[in-house]
Design a protein around this motif. Sequence first.
Motif, short mmCIF file in Angstrom:
data_model
loop_
_atom_site.label_atom_id
_atom_site.label_comp_id
_atom_site.label_asym_id
_atom_site.label_seq_id
_atom_site.Cartn_x
_atom_site.Cartn_y
_atom_site.Cartn_z
N GLU A 35 -11.75 -34.81 -72.07
CA GLU A 35 -10.64 -35.56 -72.67
C GLU A 35 -10.54 -36.97 -72.09
OE1 GLU A 35 -6.94 -33.47 -72.47
OE2 GLU A 35 -7.62 -31.96 -73.93
N GLU A 36 -10.59 -37.01 -70.76
CA GLU A 36 -10.53 -38.30 -70.09
C GLU A 36 -11.73 -39.15 -70.53
OE1 GLU A 36 -10.58 -37.92 -65.86
OE2 GLU A 36 -10.15 -40.04 -65.53
N GLY A 37 -12.86 -38.48 -70.66
CA GLY A 37 -14.08 -39.17 -71.09
C GLY A 37 -13.89 -39.84 -72.44
N LEU A 38 -13.31 -39.11 -73.40
CA LEU A 38 -13.10 -39.65 -74.74
C LEU A 38 -12.19 -40.88 -74.70
CD1 LEU A 38 -12.72 -36.61 -77.15
CD2 LEU A 38 -14.31 -38.52 -77.37
N ARG A 39 -11.15 -40.77 -73.84
CA ARG A 39 -10.20 -41.89 -73.72
C ARG A 39 -10.94 -43.14 -73.22
NH1 ARG A 39 -7.14 -43.88 -69.79
NH2 ARG A 39 -7.75 -42.29 -68.29
N LEU A 40 -11.78 -42.92 -72.19
CA LEU A 40 -12.49 -44.05 -71.60
C LEU A 40 -13.57 -44.63 -72.51
CD1 LEU A 40 -12.83 -43.23 -67.80
CD2 LEU A 40 -11.32 -44.85 -68.91
N ALA A 65 -19.20 -34.71 -80.74
CA ALA A 65 -18.75 -34.51 -82.11
C ALA A 65 -17.65 -35.52 -82.46
CB ALA A 65 -18.25 -33.09 -82.29
N GLU A 66 -16.76 -35.79 -81.51
CA GLU A 66 -15.65 -36.74 -81.79
C GLU A 66 -16.15 -38.18 -81.82
OE1 GLU A 66 -11.83 -36.30 -80.43
OE2 GLU A 66 -11.87 -34.11 -80.37
N VAL A 67 -17.10 -38.45 -80.93
CA VAL A 67 -17.66 -39.81 -80.89
C VAL A 67 -18.34 -40.12 -82.22
CG1 VAL A 67 -19.54 -41.19 -79.87
CG2 VAL A 67 -17.95 -39.94 -78.39
N GLN A 68 -18.98 -39.12 -82.80
CA GLN A 68 -19.68 -39.29 -84.08
C GLN A 68 -18.73 -39.78 -85.18
OE1 GLN A 68 -23.05 -38.72 -85.47
NE2 GLN A 68 -23.29 -39.35 -83.33
N LYS A 69 -17.45 -39.41 -85.06
CA LYS A 69 -16.49 -39.74 -86.11
C LYS A 69 -16.06 -41.21 -86.05
CE LYS A 69 -14.49 -35.14 -86.00
NZ LYS A 69 -13.35 -34.49 -85.32
N ASP A 70 -16.29 -41.82 -84.89
CA ASP A 70 -15.81 -43.20 -84.70
C ASP A 70 -16.97 -44.18 -84.87
OD1 ASP A 70 -13.30 -44.70 -82.99
OD2 ASP A 70 -15.27 -45.69 -83.00
N GLU A 71 -16.82 -45.07 -85.84
CA GLU A 71 -17.90 -45.99 -86.20
C GLU A 71 -18.34 -46.88 -85.04
OE1 GLU A 71 -19.96 -46.23 -88.79
OE2 GLU A 71 -19.00 -44.34 -89.38
N VAL A 72 -17.37 -47.29 -84.19
CA VAL A 72 -17.70 -48.16 -83.07
C VAL A 72 -18.35 -47.35 -81.95
CG1 VAL A 72 -16.81 -49.87 -81.42
CG2 VAL A 72 -15.72 -49.62 -83.66
N SER A 73 -17.67 -46.26 -81.57
CA SER A 73 -18.14 -45.46 -80.43
C SER A 73 -19.51 -44.85 -80.67
CB SER A 73 -17.15 -44.33 -80.13
OG SER A 73 -15.86 -44.84 -79.99
N LYS A 74 -19.81 -44.47 -81.91
CA LYS A 74 -21.04 -43.74 -82.15
C LYS A 74 -22.29 -44.57 -81.89
CE LYS A 74 -22.47 -42.88 -86.61
NZ LYS A 74 -22.28 -42.51 -88.04
N LYS A 75 -22.09 -45.90 -81.77
CA LYS A 75 -23.25 -46.77 -81.48
C LYS A 75 -23.61 -46.76 -80.00
CE LYS A 75 -22.93 -49.88 -85.40
NZ LYS A 75 -21.65 -50.44 -85.91
N GLU A 95 -28.82 -33.52 -82.73
CA GLU A 95 -28.11 -33.63 -84.01
C GLU A 95 -26.83 -34.43 -83.85
OE1 GLU A 95 -27.41 -29.74 -85.65
OE2 GLU A 95 -29.57 -29.34 -85.62
N LEU A 96 -26.21 -34.28 -82.68
CA LEU A 96 -24.93 -34.96 -82.45
C LEU A 96 -25.14 -36.38 -81.91
CD1 LEU A 96 -22.92 -31.99 -80.94
CD2 LEU A 96 -22.42 -33.15 -83.08
N GLY A 97 -26.37 -36.83 -81.91
CA GLY A 97 -26.64 -38.23 -81.62
C GLY A 97 -27.03 -38.55 -80.18
#
Lengths: 125, 509
Positions: A35-40, A65-75, A95-97
């Motif tokens: 969770e903390e990771g996603l926030r950061l 999986a959540e990072v994949q949903k975000d256009e900026v983060s997924k890069k 598969e999850l990038g």
Amino acid sequence: MKKILIIEDEEIMLDLIRRKMTSEGYEVIVARDGEEGLRLIKEGQPDLILLDLIMPKKDGFSVMAEVQKDEVSKKIPIIIVSNSGQPVELSRAKELGARDWLVKTEFDPRELVEKVRNILSEPIS
Amino acid sequence: MATKEENQLSLLLDDLTALEEYIHDLFNFSPLPICFVSPVGVILEVNPAMEKVSGFKMDEIVGEPLEKVFKKEEIGSLARETIREGFVDGKELRFFPKGGEEVVVQVFTRTRKDEKGEVVGYFLSLFDLTGIKKTEAELKRIQTALLNILEDTEEARRKAEEEKDKTQAIITNFTDALFFFDKDHRLALMNPRAEIFFKIKKEKVIGESINRLYELPELRALIKFLGEGIEEVSRKEFPLTEDFILEVSVISMKRDSVDLGDLVVLHDVSREKMVEKLKTEFVSLSAHQLRTPLSAIKWSLMMILDGDLGVINKGQKDILEKTYQSNERMIALINDLLNLARIEEGKYALSLAPADIVKICQSIVDLSEESFKNKGIKLRFNKPAKKTIQVLVDEEKLKLVIQNLLDNAFKYTFKNGRVSLSLKEIDKGVRIEVKDTGMGIVGKEQKRVFSKFFRTNEAVLVEPAGSGLGLYMARNIIEGHGGEIGFISKVGQGTTFYFSLPKEKIAKA
């Protein structure tokens, strides 16, 4: 200075990787669970993520999986740093990038640095 | 001119002549031997049948007493009885034909009287009983024989019954479930254990066909497992439910190559399977748990050795390097345990995919080359004639096998030795060989090399680290592919490990 986010729940590993990366001249931010990771990932805007898989609150796969949903983060390139390395997990992570995979018992800090350097030296797409 | 009386008399005479002829004809025709005997027992007349039976011609017997063909004491009472009663109705006497053996006959007599009522003699007729007597004796003999047979049969039946009772008792009390299908694949027998296992009463299913049994929810899974043809299988695992696991054997029963049917034996292995599963889970969990601190130790040591945490002196460096090596051995052991647990769990059952076996071998050779070179061992890859050979394999697992065989060759071959990896296409598939000029395996230990945790004494001396799991896993994996693994070894000369992968597993290129 390139910024690396380490998401790792095991304190000693976290400490070791942080020291290594810092000594290699990277700026390091750390998170001790998913969770903390996603926030950061969102707030810290890292250039690269070192991600553990088995963690409290949110595991590595959910984070990806959540990072994949975000256009900026997924890069942002992700390297999996895990204690496990089973083929099924590997293909799922790809598969999850995930850009690369490293099993802790099979690699050492030097090799991790090499992988990080390789990825960060690539021209940003 | 004849008078009326004369005419009548002449007609009467004609009638009488005709009657006499009729009687004479009848007498001659009768198939029964008849003779006419005077009151004192002298034969006065015989018919042809009597001539035939007695064997005497008419002139030989007429005028002779009855004693010529009967016993005197027997015929005396017959004559008296006839005179007294007027007849004798079927008396058994012995009759002696000319030059022949006595025969038993039934004698009938009837007196003949003149117009005054005086007895002038009697008719005597014979009925030959020999045939009947013979038949009677024959019948008696047959009866006795039949009785004997019956007795034997009864004895056999009793024995069979006993045997059947015994067999029945065994079947009934057998701790495995048993089904017997007759040659038409109808269920002929099931024991109480089978009723318990499948929660079904035998009255409901005995005599039913495979197709009918398939319709019953209780037996559907089993019938599906056995297949319509009920093929022979040996100890094949059949999970009835998640925690009720049976081991199935199907034995095709034959006598003198006549198909009798199929016996299905189901052995409950749930307990063994549960213990196995617990053990596997335990190994898997502990291996994971052990790996985490080992990684931490590894990384810490590496960073200290690299000077990331400050300068260290040579003594410290030496000790830490040895510690690092010990830790590496521990990691290798844990990895083997983990792999083993995975293979035994079957949770990562083979995931077959087409792959180029030449490329797989080459990649392993490339990886190993440097360490072989460093140890002073020549490593050679004998490629097949074809550039690529497509196979249907679990690449990950197969690599583990080849790597393992090469690692062994590396460990147990000394400096200046040679190791070769050969890949050949055979008509059944492909064959891979790892040949070394190493220390070899001592004869008495050879049969155990594929056992779990086994290491030869010699191997331990040369290479103290090692889990004794590599070849055990290799065999599991190769057999899982339907292949065979084996080796030839001679102490001091070297060892060749080989394995094959069968053709049906090979995808069409």
